[in-house]
Design an enzyme around this catalytic site. Structure first.
Site, PDB file in Angstrom:
ATOM      1  N   SER A  48       0.763  -1.285   0.041  1.00 51.55           N
ATOM      2  CA  SER A  48       0.125   0.052   0.017  1.00 51.55           C
ATOM      3  C   SER A  48       0.448   1.289   0.076  1.00 51.55           C
ATOM      4  O   SER A  48       0.222   2.215  -0.176  1.00 51.55           O
ATOM      5  CB  SER A  48      -0.929   0.049   1.301  1.00 51.55           C
ATOM      6  OG  SER A  48      -1.887  -1.003   1.001  1.00 51.55           O
ATOM      7  N   HIS A  52       3.583   3.895   8.181  1.00 51.95           N
ATOM      8  CA  HIS A  52       2.523   3.626   9.389  1.00 51.95           C
ATOM      9  C   HIS A  52       3.046   4.416  10.515  1.00 51.95           C
ATOM     10  O   HIS A  52       4.264   4.708  10.803  1.00 51.95           O
ATOM     11  CB  HIS A  52       2.492   2.096   9.426  1.00 51.95           C
ATOM     12  CG  HIS A  52       2.032   1.466   8.547  1.00 51.95           C
ATOM     13  ND1 HIS A  52       0.571   1.715   7.990  1.00 51.95           N
ATOM     14  CD2 HIS A  52       2.445   0.350   7.772  1.00 51.95           C
ATOM     15  CE1 HIS A  52       0.410   0.650   7.070  1.00 51.95           C
ATOM     16  NE2 HIS A  52       1.296   0.098   6.684  1.00 51.95           N
ATOM     17  N   ILE A 341       9.038 -10.991   8.558  1.00 53.70           N
ATOM     18  CA  ILE A 341       9.347  -9.695   8.380  1.00 53.70           C
ATOM     19  C   ILE A 341       8.029  -9.165   7.347  1.00 53.70           C
ATOM     20  O   ILE A 341       8.464  -8.868   5.979  1.00 53.70           O
ATOM     21  CB  ILE A 341      10.574  -9.054   7.812  1.00 53.70           C
ATOM     22  CG1 ILE A 341      11.760  -9.690   8.850  1.00 53.70           C
ATOM     23  CG2 ILE A 341      10.572  -7.547   7.931  1.00 53.70           C
ATOM     24  CD1 ILE A 341      11.433  -9.352  10.335  1.00 53.70           C
ATOM     25  N   GLU A 342       6.924  -8.750   7.786  1.00 51.94           N
ATOM     26  CA  GLU A 342       5.893  -8.308   6.986  1.00 51.94           C
ATOM     27  C   GLU A 342       5.561  -6.855   7.492  1.00 51.94           C
ATOM     28  O   GLU A 342       6.618  -6.133   7.783  1.00 51.94           O
ATOM     29  CB  GLU A 342       4.694  -8.949   7.532  1.00 51.94           C
ATOM     30  CG  GLU A 342       4.216  -9.417   8.739  1.00 51.94           C
ATOM     31  CD  GLU A 342       2.953  -9.478   8.937  1.00 51.94           C
ATOM     32  OE1 GLU A 342       1.932  -9.207   8.367  1.00 51.94           O
ATOM     33  OE2 GLU A 342       2.427  -9.912  10.143  1.00 51.94           O
ATOM     34  N   SER A 343       4.323  -6.317   7.129  1.00 49.71           N
ATOM     35  CA  SER A 343       4.055  -5.031   7.387  1.00 49.71           C
ATOM     36  C   SER A 343       4.135  -4.721   9.073  1.00 49.71           C
ATOM     37  O   SER A 343       3.834  -5.734   9.785  1.00 49.71           O
ATOM     38  CB  SER A 343       2.600  -4.822   7.054  1.00 49.71           C
ATOM     39  OG  SER A 343       2.123  -3.340   7.569  1.00 49.71           O
ATOM     40  N   CYS A 405       7.367   8.915 -22.751  1.00 47.96           N
ATOM     41  CA  CYS A 405       6.081   8.493 -22.530  1.00 47.96           C
ATOM     42  C   CYS A 405       5.117   9.933 -22.388  1.00 47.96           C
ATOM     43  O   CYS A 405       5.565  10.603 -21.605  1.00 47.96           O
ATOM     44  CB  CYS A 405       6.393   7.913 -20.870  1.00 47.96           C
ATOM     45  SG  CYS A 405       4.700   7.488 -19.955  1.00 47.96           S
ATOM     46  N   CYS A 407       1.998   9.893 -21.373  1.00 53.19           N
ATOM     47  CA  CYS A 407       0.954   9.961 -20.042  1.00 53.19           C
ATOM     48  C   CYS A 407       1.604  10.778 -18.961  1.00 53.19           C
ATOM     49  O   CYS A 407       1.042  11.453 -18.287  1.00 53.19           O
ATOM     50  CB  CYS A 407       0.272   8.750 -19.756  1.00 53.19           C
ATOM     51  SG  CYS A 407      -0.370   7.873 -21.131  1.00 53.19           S
ATOM     52  N   CYS A 442      -2.360   4.936 -20.422  1.00 51.68           N
ATOM     53  CA  CYS A 442      -2.377   3.796 -21.570  1.00 51.68           C
ATOM     54  C   CYS A 442      -1.272   2.647 -21.002  1.00 51.68           C
ATOM     55  O   CYS A 442      -1.426   1.740 -21.723  1.00 51.68           O
ATOM     56  CB  CYS A 442      -1.978   4.484 -22.944  1.00 51.68           C
ATOM     57  SG  CYS A 442       0.037   4.726 -23.144  1.00 51.68           S
TER      58      CYS A 442
END
Length: 483
Positions: A48, A52, A341-343, A405, A407, A442
Protein backbone atom coordinates in the site's frame (compact mmCIF):
# COMPACT_ATOMS: atom_id res chain seq x y z
CA UNK A 1 33.64 -12.39 -10.20
CA UNK A 2 34.20 -11.24 -6.64
CA UNK A 3 32.77 -13.92 -4.36
CA UNK A 4 34.42 -13.62 -0.91
CA UNK A 5 32.81 -11.33 1.66
CA UNK A 6 32.75 -10.49 5.34
CA UNK A 7 28.95 -10.57 5.28
CA UNK A 8 26.36 -11.68 2.73
CA UNK A 9 22.76 -10.49 2.89
CA UNK A 10 20.24 -12.86 1.32
CA UNK A 11 17.29 -10.94 -0.13
CA UNK A 12 16.98 -7.66 -2.03
CA UNK A 13 13.75 -6.39 -0.56
CA UNK A 14 13.56 -3.14 1.36
CA UNK A 15 14.87 -4.72 4.58
CA UNK A 16 17.75 -6.54 2.89
CA UNK A 17 18.77 -3.37 1.06
CA UNK A 18 18.52 -1.35 4.28
CA UNK A 19 20.76 -3.88 6.04
CA UNK A 20 23.30 -3.76 3.21
CA UNK A 21 23.28 0.04 3.28
CA UNK A 22 23.75 0.26 7.05
CA UNK A 23 26.54 -2.34 6.95
CA UNK A 24 28.49 -0.08 4.58
CA UNK A 25 28.84 2.30 7.51
CA UNK A 26 31.49 -0.24 8.56
CA UNK A 27 34.67 -1.42 6.86
CA UNK A 28 33.24 -4.88 6.27
CA UNK A 29 33.08 -6.21 2.73
CA UNK A 30 29.32 -6.42 2.03
CA UNK A 31 27.52 -8.47 -0.60
CA UNK A 32 23.83 -9.03 -1.33
CA UNK A 33 22.30 -12.00 -3.17
CA UNK A 34 18.88 -11.57 -4.81
CA UNK A 35 17.06 -14.28 -6.76
CA UNK A 36 15.21 -11.80 -9.01
CA UNK A 37 16.65 -9.46 -11.63
CA UNK A 38 16.21 -6.32 -9.52
CA UNK A 39 15.40 -5.23 -5.99
CA UNK A 40 11.84 -4.93 -4.63
CA UNK A 41 10.29 -7.41 -7.05
CA UNK A 42 8.20 -9.08 -4.35
CA UNK A 43 6.53 -7.75 -1.16
CA UNK A 44 8.65 -4.59 -0.99
CA UNK A 45 7.33 -3.33 -4.32
CA UNK A 46 3.78 -4.71 -3.95
CA UNK A 47 2.04 -3.04 -1.02
CA UNK A 48 0.00 0.00 0.00
CA UNK A 49 3.07 2.30 0.09
CA UNK A 50 2.09 3.75 3.48
CA UNK A 51 4.41 5.03 6.21
CA UNK A 52 2.64 3.65 9.27
CA UNK A 53 2.18 5.52 12.54
CA UNK A 54 2.79 2.60 14.91
CA UNK A 55 -0.62 2.31 16.57
CA UNK A 56 -1.71 -1.01 15.05
CA UNK A 57 0.78 -3.33 16.78
CA UNK A 58 0.79 -4.90 20.22
CA UNK A 59 2.76 -2.89 22.81
CA UNK A 60 6.20 -4.27 23.50
CA UNK A 61 6.60 -5.93 20.11
CA UNK A 62 9.39 -5.24 17.65
CA UNK A 63 6.73 -4.29 15.12
CA UNK A 64 5.53 -1.49 17.39
CA UNK A 65 8.94 -0.25 18.53
CA UNK A 66 10.66 -0.28 15.15
CA UNK A 67 7.65 1.14 13.30
CA UNK A 68 7.49 4.19 15.58
CA UNK A 69 11.24 4.65 15.22
CA UNK A 70 11.09 4.42 11.43
CA UNK A 71 8.17 6.83 11.21
CA UNK A 72 9.91 9.48 13.29
CA UNK A 73 13.06 9.58 11.17
CA UNK A 74 11.59 9.30 7.69
CA UNK A 75 11.64 12.98 6.71
CA UNK A 76 15.42 12.95 7.09
CA UNK A 77 15.75 9.55 5.39
CA UNK A 78 13.69 10.66 2.38
CA UNK A 79 15.74 13.84 2.06
CA UNK A 80 19.07 11.99 2.29
CA UNK A 81 18.09 9.36 -0.27
CA UNK A 82 16.14 11.72 -2.55
CA UNK A 83 12.95 9.68 -2.62
CA UNK A 84 9.36 10.98 -2.89
CA UNK A 85 7.50 11.13 0.41
CA UNK A 86 4.47 12.99 1.77
CA UNK A 87 3.46 13.07 5.43
CA UNK A 88 -0.23 13.24 4.58
CA UNK A 89 -1.73 11.82 7.75
CA UNK A 90 -4.25 8.97 7.81
CA UNK A 91 -7.78 8.41 9.12
CA UNK A 92 -9.42 5.22 10.42
CA UNK A 93 -13.12 5.81 9.88
CA UNK A 94 -15.98 4.51 12.05
CA UNK A 95 -19.77 4.74 12.31
CA UNK A 96 -21.05 2.65 15.22
CA UNK A 97 -20.56 2.54 19.00
CA UNK A 98 -18.56 -0.66 18.47
CA UNK A 99 -16.33 1.20 16.03
CA UNK A 100 -15.77 3.97 18.56
CA UNK A 101 -14.78 1.48 21.24
CA UNK A 102 -12.34 -0.18 18.84
CA UNK A 103 -10.79 3.15 17.83
CA UNK A 104 -10.35 4.16 21.48
CA UNK A 105 -8.49 0.91 22.11
CA UNK A 106 -6.35 1.57 19.04
CA UNK A 107 -5.65 5.10 20.27
CA UNK A 108 -4.51 3.78 23.65
CA UNK A 109 -2.30 1.17 21.98
CA UNK A 110 -0.73 3.91 19.89
CA UNK A 111 -0.04 6.06 22.93
CA UNK A 112 1.64 3.17 24.72
CA UNK A 113 3.75 2.50 21.63
CA UNK A 114 4.84 6.12 21.37
CA UNK A 115 2.89 7.01 18.22
CA UNK A 116 2.63 10.80 18.08
CA UNK A 117 -0.36 13.17 18.10
CA UNK A 118 -3.13 10.61 17.71
CA UNK A 119 -6.67 11.84 18.33
CA UNK A 120 -10.31 10.90 17.86
CA UNK A 121 -12.01 13.44 15.61
CA UNK A 122 -15.71 14.09 14.99
CA UNK A 123 -17.62 14.07 11.71
CA UNK A 124 -17.06 17.77 11.03
CA UNK A 125 -13.29 17.53 11.43
CA UNK A 126 -13.19 14.28 9.45
CA UNK A 127 -14.93 15.91 6.50
CA UNK A 128 -12.64 18.91 6.67
CA UNK A 129 -9.72 16.51 6.21
CA UNK A 130 -11.36 14.23 3.63
CA UNK A 131 -14.56 15.80 2.25
CA UNK A 132 -15.49 12.75 0.14
CA UNK A 133 -15.31 10.15 2.92
CA UNK A 134 -18.36 8.44 4.45
CA UNK A 135 -18.17 8.22 8.23
CA UNK A 136 -19.26 9.63 11.58
CA UNK A 137 -15.87 9.92 13.30
CA UNK A 138 -12.28 8.72 12.93
CA UNK A 139 -8.93 8.11 14.52
CA UNK A 140 -6.59 10.75 13.03
CA UNK A 141 -2.88 9.91 12.71
CA UNK A 142 -1.13 13.07 11.44
CA UNK A 143 2.32 11.45 11.28
CA UNK A 144 1.34 8.73 8.79
CA UNK A 145 2.34 9.23 5.18
CA UNK A 146 2.81 7.83 1.70
CA UNK A 147 5.95 6.99 -0.28
CA UNK A 148 7.17 5.13 -3.37
CA UNK A 149 8.29 1.75 -1.98
CA UNK A 150 10.12 0.72 -5.14
CA UNK A 151 12.15 3.93 -5.37
CA UNK A 152 12.88 3.78 -1.65
CA UNK A 153 14.28 0.26 -1.99
CA UNK A 154 16.25 1.26 -5.09
CA UNK A 155 17.66 4.26 -3.21
CA UNK A 156 18.81 2.11 -0.29
CA UNK A 157 20.43 -0.32 -2.72
CA UNK A 158 22.13 2.40 -4.77
CA UNK A 159 23.42 4.10 -1.64
CA UNK A 160 24.79 0.74 -0.46
CA UNK A 161 26.58 0.24 -3.80
CA UNK A 162 27.84 3.83 -3.71
CA UNK A 163 29.43 2.99 -0.35
CA UNK A 164 31.07 -0.22 -1.52
CA UNK A 165 28.49 -3.03 -1.35
CA UNK A 166 28.19 -5.53 -4.21
CA UNK A 167 24.77 -6.69 -5.44
CA UNK A 168 24.25 -9.94 -7.37
CA UNK A 169 21.00 -10.63 -9.22
CA UNK A 170 19.53 -13.88 -10.57
CA UNK A 171 21.45 -15.41 -7.66
CA UNK A 172 18.95 -17.53 -5.75
CA UNK A 173 20.59 -19.38 -2.86
CA UNK A 174 20.01 -23.12 -3.26
CA UNK A 175 22.34 -24.53 -0.59
CA UNK A 176 24.37 -23.35 2.42
CA UNK A 177 27.15 -25.14 4.25
CA UNK A 178 29.67 -23.98 6.85
CA UNK A 179 33.26 -25.21 6.88
CA UNK A 180 36.09 -23.97 9.11
CA UNK A 181 34.07 -20.96 10.21
CA UNK A 182 33.22 -19.87 6.65
CA UNK A 183 29.79 -20.04 5.00
CA UNK A 184 29.60 -21.37 1.42
CA UNK A 185 26.47 -20.32 -0.46
CA UNK A 186 25.56 -22.05 -3.71
CA UNK A 187 23.72 -19.96 -6.32
CA UNK A 188 23.07 -19.91 -10.08
CA UNK A 189 25.93 -17.43 -10.30
CA UNK A 190 28.38 -19.78 -8.60
CA UNK A 191 29.56 -20.18 -5.02
CA UNK A 192 29.96 -17.28 -2.61
CA UNK A 193 31.79 -17.38 0.71
CA UNK A 194 31.37 -15.22 3.79
CA UNK A 195 32.18 -15.08 7.49
CA UNK A 196 28.63 -13.89 8.27
CA UNK A 197 25.22 -14.50 6.66
CA UNK A 198 22.00 -12.53 7.12
CA UNK A 199 18.73 -14.19 6.13
CA UNK A 200 16.45 -11.41 4.87
CA UNK A 201 14.76 -13.52 2.21
CA UNK A 202 11.17 -12.44 2.84
CA UNK A 203 8.87 -15.12 1.45
CA UNK A 204 11.89 -17.41 1.23
CA UNK A 205 13.00 -16.86 4.83
CA UNK A 206 11.79 -20.30 5.95
CA UNK A 207 13.78 -22.11 3.28
CA UNK A 208 16.94 -20.14 4.05
CA UNK A 209 16.43 -20.71 7.77
CA UNK A 210 16.28 -24.45 7.13
CA UNK A 211 19.48 -24.25 5.04
CA UNK A 212 21.17 -22.52 7.98
CA UNK A 213 20.07 -25.34 10.27
CA UNK A 214 17.38 -23.36 12.10
CA UNK A 215 14.16 -25.33 11.74
CA UNK A 216 10.56 -25.08 12.85
CA UNK A 217 9.21 -21.96 11.15
CA UNK A 218 5.92 -22.19 9.26
CA UNK A 219 5.75 -19.36 6.73
CA UNK A 220 2.38 -18.49 5.24
CA UNK A 221 1.82 -16.17 2.33
CA UNK A 222 -0.94 -13.58 2.80
CA UNK A 223 -1.99 -12.38 -0.65
CA UNK A 224 -3.68 -9.03 -1.16
CA UNK A 225 -5.09 -7.63 -4.40
CA UNK A 226 -5.26 -3.97 -5.43
CA UNK A 227 -6.84 -1.73 -8.07
CA UNK A 228 -4.99 1.35 -9.38
CA UNK A 229 -7.19 4.32 -10.29
CA UNK A 230 -6.49 7.09 -12.78
CA UNK A 231 -4.91 10.34 -11.59
CA UNK A 232 -8.09 12.29 -12.29
CA UNK A 233 -9.58 10.96 -9.02
CA UNK A 234 -6.42 11.69 -7.03
CA UNK A 235 -7.52 15.18 -5.88
CA UNK A 236 -10.53 13.59 -4.14
CA UNK A 237 -8.29 11.67 -1.71
CA UNK A 238 -5.74 13.77 0.22
CA UNK A 239 -4.68 10.95 2.57
CA UNK A 240 -5.09 7.21 3.19
CA UNK A 241 -8.57 6.26 4.45
CA UNK A 242 -8.95 3.01 6.39
CA UNK A 243 -11.90 1.24 8.01
CA UNK A 244 -11.82 0.29 11.68
CA UNK A 245 -9.17 -2.47 11.89
CA UNK A 246 -9.63 -6.01 13.15
CA UNK A 247 -7.13 -7.72 15.42
CA UNK A 248 -5.07 -9.08 12.52
CA UNK A 249 -6.06 -7.08 9.42
CA UNK A 250 -6.25 -3.37 8.61
CA UNK A 251 -9.08 -3.88 6.12
CA UNK A 252 -9.67 -2.78 2.54
CA UNK A 253 -8.60 0.86 2.31
CA UNK A 254 -8.02 3.59 -0.26
CA UNK A 255 -4.64 5.26 -0.53
CA UNK A 256 -3.32 8.15 -2.63
CA UNK A 257 0.08 7.62 -4.20
CA UNK A 258 2.93 10.12 -4.27
CA UNK A 259 2.38 10.32 -8.04
CA UNK A 260 -1.31 11.24 -7.87
CA UNK A 261 -3.07 7.92 -8.45
CA UNK A 262 -5.26 6.09 -5.93
CA UNK A 263 -4.95 2.43 -4.91
CA UNK A 264 -7.86 0.35 -3.62
CA UNK A 265 -7.15 -2.68 -1.43
CA UNK A 266 -5.93 -5.02 -0.26
CA UNK A 267 -8.10 -7.96 0.60
CA UNK A 268 -6.28 -10.86 2.26
CA UNK A 269 -6.14 -14.64 1.85
CA UNK A 270 -3.56 -17.24 2.74
CA UNK A 271 -1.84 -18.80 -0.25
CA UNK A 272 0.74 -21.54 -0.75
CA UNK A 273 1.95 -20.32 -4.16
CA UNK A 274 4.39 -17.46 -3.51
CA UNK A 275 4.93 -16.77 -7.22
CA UNK A 276 1.36 -16.19 -8.45
CA UNK A 277 0.32 -12.53 -8.58
CA UNK A 278 -2.83 -12.77 -10.70
CA UNK A 279 -5.92 -10.77 -9.67
CA UNK A 280 -9.29 -12.43 -10.40
CA UNK A 281 -12.22 -10.36 -11.65
CA UNK A 282 -14.27 -11.31 -8.58
CA UNK A 283 -11.58 -9.81 -6.37
CA UNK A 284 -11.67 -6.52 -8.25
CA UNK A 285 -15.44 -6.36 -7.88
CA UNK A 286 -15.36 -7.06 -4.14
CA UNK A 287 -12.56 -4.53 -3.56
CA UNK A 288 -14.55 -1.78 -5.26
CA UNK A 289 -17.79 -2.69 -3.50
CA UNK A 290 -16.17 -2.70 -0.07
CA UNK A 291 -14.11 0.48 -0.53
CA UNK A 292 -17.03 2.43 -2.02
CA UNK A 293 -18.83 2.23 1.32
CA UNK A 294 -15.92 4.22 2.77
CA UNK A 295 -15.01 6.45 -0.17
CA UNK A 296 -17.75 6.42 -2.87
CA UNK A 297 -15.57 7.63 -5.74
CA UNK A 298 -14.54 4.32 -7.32
CA UNK A 299 -15.76 3.88 -10.89
CA UNK A 300 -14.85 1.22 -13.41
CA UNK A 301 -13.87 3.78 -16.04
CA UNK A 302 -11.07 4.97 -13.75
CA UNK A 303 -9.41 1.55 -13.40
CA UNK A 304 -6.04 1.57 -15.16
CA UNK A 305 -4.36 -1.51 -13.69
CA UNK A 306 -4.43 -4.07 -10.89
CA UNK A 307 -1.70 -5.81 -8.94
CA UNK A 308 -1.18 -8.00 -5.89
CA UNK A 309 1.39 -8.58 -3.19
CA UNK A 310 2.18 -11.43 -0.83
CA UNK A 311 3.28 -10.86 2.77
CA UNK A 312 5.46 -13.33 4.63
CA UNK A 313 3.82 -14.29 7.93
CA UNK A 314 5.11 -16.63 10.61
CA UNK A 315 1.90 -18.37 11.66
CA UNK A 316 1.46 -21.04 14.33
CA UNK A 317 -0.75 -24.11 13.89
CA UNK A 318 -3.43 -22.32 15.91
CA UNK A 319 -3.34 -19.35 13.53
CA UNK A 320 -1.35 -16.99 15.77
CA UNK A 321 0.66 -14.45 13.76
CA UNK A 322 4.01 -13.78 15.39
CA UNK A 323 6.01 -10.63 15.86
CA UNK A 324 9.13 -9.94 13.81
CA UNK A 325 11.78 -12.50 14.72
CA UNK A 326 15.37 -11.25 14.44
CA UNK A 327 17.70 -13.75 16.06
CA UNK A 328 21.10 -15.34 16.36
CA UNK A 329 20.98 -19.03 17.22
CA UNK A 330 23.73 -21.53 18.20
CA UNK A 331 22.67 -23.80 15.34
CA UNK A 332 23.98 -21.17 12.91
CA UNK A 333 27.02 -19.33 14.31
CA UNK A 334 27.65 -15.91 12.77
CA UNK A 335 24.24 -15.77 11.12
CA UNK A 336 21.31 -13.43 11.73
CA UNK A 337 17.92 -14.92 10.95
CA UNK A 338 14.94 -12.69 10.09
CA UNK A 339 11.56 -14.41 10.10
CA UNK A 340 8.08 -13.03 9.41
CA UNK A 341 9.15 -9.54 8.35
CA UNK A 342 5.82 -8.29 6.99
CA UNK A 343 4.01 -4.99 7.56
CA UNK A 344 5.26 -2.59 8.90
CA UNK A 345 8.56 -3.73 7.36
CA UNK A 346 8.58 -0.86 4.86
CA UNK A 347 8.32 1.76 7.61
CA UNK A 348 10.69 -0.10 9.92
CA UNK A 349 13.36 -1.15 7.39
CA UNK A 350 16.21 1.02 8.67
CA UNK A 351 15.48 0.40 12.37
CA UNK A 352 15.41 -3.33 11.56
CA UNK A 353 18.81 -2.94 9.88
CA UNK A 354 20.26 -1.22 12.93
CA UNK A 355 18.82 -3.92 15.18
CA UNK A 356 20.56 -6.57 13.06
CA UNK A 357 23.88 -4.71 13.22
CA UNK A 358 23.61 -4.31 16.99
CA UNK A 359 23.21 -8.09 17.28
CA UNK A 360 26.37 -8.58 15.19
CA UNK A 361 28.27 -6.10 17.39
CA UNK A 362 27.70 -8.43 20.33
CA UNK A 363 30.00 -10.98 18.68
CA UNK A 364 32.19 -9.11 16.20
CA UNK A 365 34.14 -5.92 15.76
CA UNK A 366 32.62 -3.57 13.21
CA UNK A 367 35.15 -0.83 12.46
CA UNK A 368 33.60 2.40 11.24
CA UNK A 369 33.83 3.42 7.59
CA UNK A 370 34.89 7.09 7.72
CA UNK A 371 34.03 7.56 4.05
CA UNK A 372 30.38 6.51 4.35
CA UNK A 373 28.08 8.93 2.53
CA UNK A 374 24.38 8.70 3.47
CA UNK A 375 23.25 10.84 0.54
CA UNK A 376 22.11 9.56 -2.84
CA UNK A 377 20.71 11.49 -5.80
CA UNK A 378 17.83 10.07 -7.79
CA UNK A 379 16.70 10.70 -11.36
CA UNK A 380 15.26 14.20 -11.78
CA UNK A 381 11.63 14.00 -12.89
CA UNK A 382 11.33 16.45 -15.76
CA UNK A 383 7.52 16.72 -15.52
CA UNK A 384 7.70 17.98 -11.92
CA UNK A 385 10.08 20.87 -12.66
CA UNK A 386 9.26 24.52 -13.25
CA UNK A 387 9.38 25.86 -16.80
CA UNK A 388 12.65 27.62 -15.96
CA UNK A 389 14.29 24.41 -14.72
CA UNK A 390 12.94 22.46 -17.70
CA UNK A 391 14.58 24.96 -20.05
CA UNK A 392 17.87 24.64 -18.16
CA UNK A 393 17.74 20.84 -18.33
CA UNK A 394 17.08 20.84 -22.06
CA UNK A 395 19.94 23.31 -22.59
CA UNK A 396 22.27 21.00 -20.65
CA UNK A 397 21.02 17.82 -22.33
CA UNK A 398 18.76 17.89 -25.44
CA UNK A 399 17.46 14.42 -24.51
CA UNK A 400 15.26 16.17 -21.94
CA UNK A 401 13.45 17.71 -24.90
CA UNK A 402 12.13 14.40 -26.24
CA UNK A 403 9.13 12.76 -24.56
CA UNK A 404 9.08 8.97 -24.61
CA UNK A 405 6.06 8.51 -22.32
CA UNK A 406 3.26 10.94 -23.09
CA UNK A 407 1.00 10.05 -20.15
CA UNK A 408 3.65 10.57 -17.46
CA UNK A 409 5.74 13.08 -19.43
CA UNK A 410 8.92 11.00 -19.16
CA UNK A 411 11.85 12.11 -21.30
CA UNK A 412 14.57 10.24 -23.14
CA UNK A 413 17.15 11.64 -20.69
CA UNK A 414 15.34 10.01 -17.76
CA UNK A 415 15.16 6.64 -19.51
CA UNK A 416 18.85 6.80 -20.36
CA UNK A 417 19.70 7.33 -16.69
CA UNK A 418 17.42 4.45 -15.69
CA UNK A 419 18.91 2.08 -18.28
CA UNK A 420 22.42 2.88 -17.04
CA UNK A 421 21.44 2.68 -13.35
CA UNK A 422 24.04 2.05 -10.60
CA UNK A 423 22.74 -1.48 -9.91
CA UNK A 424 23.31 -2.55 -13.51
CA UNK A 425 19.79 -3.94 -13.98
CA UNK A 426 17.97 -3.38 -17.25
CA UNK A 427 14.67 -5.21 -17.50
CA UNK A 428 11.75 -3.21 -18.86
CA UNK A 429 10.11 -3.18 -15.43
CA UNK A 430 13.35 -1.92 -13.85
CA UNK A 431 13.28 1.07 -16.20
CA UNK A 432 9.52 1.47 -15.74
CA UNK A 433 9.65 1.80 -11.96
CA UNK A 434 12.63 4.14 -12.01
CA UNK A 435 10.93 6.56 -14.41
CA UNK A 436 7.15 5.86 -14.45
CA UNK A 437 7.34 5.19 -18.18
CA UNK A 438 4.46 2.73 -18.98
CA UNK A 439 2.66 3.67 -15.73
CA UNK A 440 0.17 6.20 -17.10
CA UNK A 441 -3.35 5.91 -18.44
CA UNK A 442 -2.35 3.91 -21.53
CA UNK A 443 -0.10 1.54 -19.53
CA UNK A 444 2.61 1.49 -22.18
CA UNK A 445 0.47 1.57 -25.30
CA UNK A 446 2.53 4.44 -26.66
CA UNK A 447 5.90 4.14 -24.93
CA UNK A 448 6.59 0.45 -24.36
CA UNK A 449 8.14 -0.27 -27.75
CA UNK A 450 10.18 2.94 -27.58
CA UNK A 451 11.55 1.88 -24.21
CA UNK A 452 12.42 -1.57 -25.53
CA UNK A 453 14.24 -0.06 -28.50
CA UNK A 454 16.26 2.21 -26.23
CA UNK A 455 17.30 -0.74 -24.05
CA UNK A 456 18.43 -2.63 -27.16
CA UNK A 457 20.39 0.29 -28.57
CA UNK A 458 22.01 1.42 -25.32
CA UNK A 459 23.10 -2.03 -24.20
CA UNK A 460 23.84 -3.55 -27.59
CA UNK A 461 21.16 -6.22 -27.22
CA UNK A 462 19.13 -8.12 -29.77
CA UNK A 463 15.34 -7.70 -29.44
CA UNK A 464 15.10 -11.30 -28.26
CA UNK A 465 17.56 -10.53 -25.42
CA UNK A 466 15.28 -7.95 -23.78
CA UNK A 467 13.46 -9.14 -20.67
CA UNK A 468 10.25 -7.75 -19.23
CA UNK A 469 10.85 -8.52 -15.55
CA UNK A 470 11.99 -12.07 -14.74
CA UNK A 471 14.24 -14.70 -16.33
CA UNK A 472 12.52 -16.01 -19.44
CA UNK A 473 10.07 -13.08 -19.73
CA UNK A 474 10.93 -12.25 -23.34
CA UNK A 475 8.51 -9.75 -24.95
CA UNK A 476 10.01 -10.67 -28.32
CA UNK A 477 10.78 -14.23 -29.39
CA UNK A 478 11.52 -13.54 -33.05
CA UNK A 479 10.40 -11.58 -36.08
CA UNK A 480 6.82 -11.64 -37.34
CA UNK A 481 8.22 -11.61 -40.86
CA UNK A 482 11.62 -11.19 -42.41
CA UNK A 483 12.44 -7.99 -44.24
Amino acid sequence: MESQFDVLVIGGGVVGCAIARELTRTRWKVGLLEKNLDVAYEASGRNSAVLHGGFAYDPGTLKAKLCVEGNAEFDQVAEELDVPFKRTGKVLVGNTPEDMASLRRTLETGRINGARNLEIIDKERLHQLVPSVVGEFALWSPTSGIMDPFLYTVALAENAVQNGARFFFDAEVTAIRREDGIYHLTTKQGEFTSRWVINSAGLGCGKISDMLGIHGYSIRGSKGDYIILDKRVGPLLPMPVYPVPSNTYMGIHVTPTVDGNVTVGPNAEYVDDFDYYGVPATSIESLAESANTLWPCIRREDYIRNYSGILSKWVDADGTIHDFTIEMRPEAPNAVNLIGIESPGLTAALPIARYVINLIRQKADLPENPDFNPRRKGIVRFAEQSDEVKAQLIAQDPNYGELICRCEKVTRAELLQAIHNPLGVHTMVAVKYRTRCMMGRCQGGYCQMRMAQMIEEELGLQPTDVLYNRPGSHPFTGRVREQ
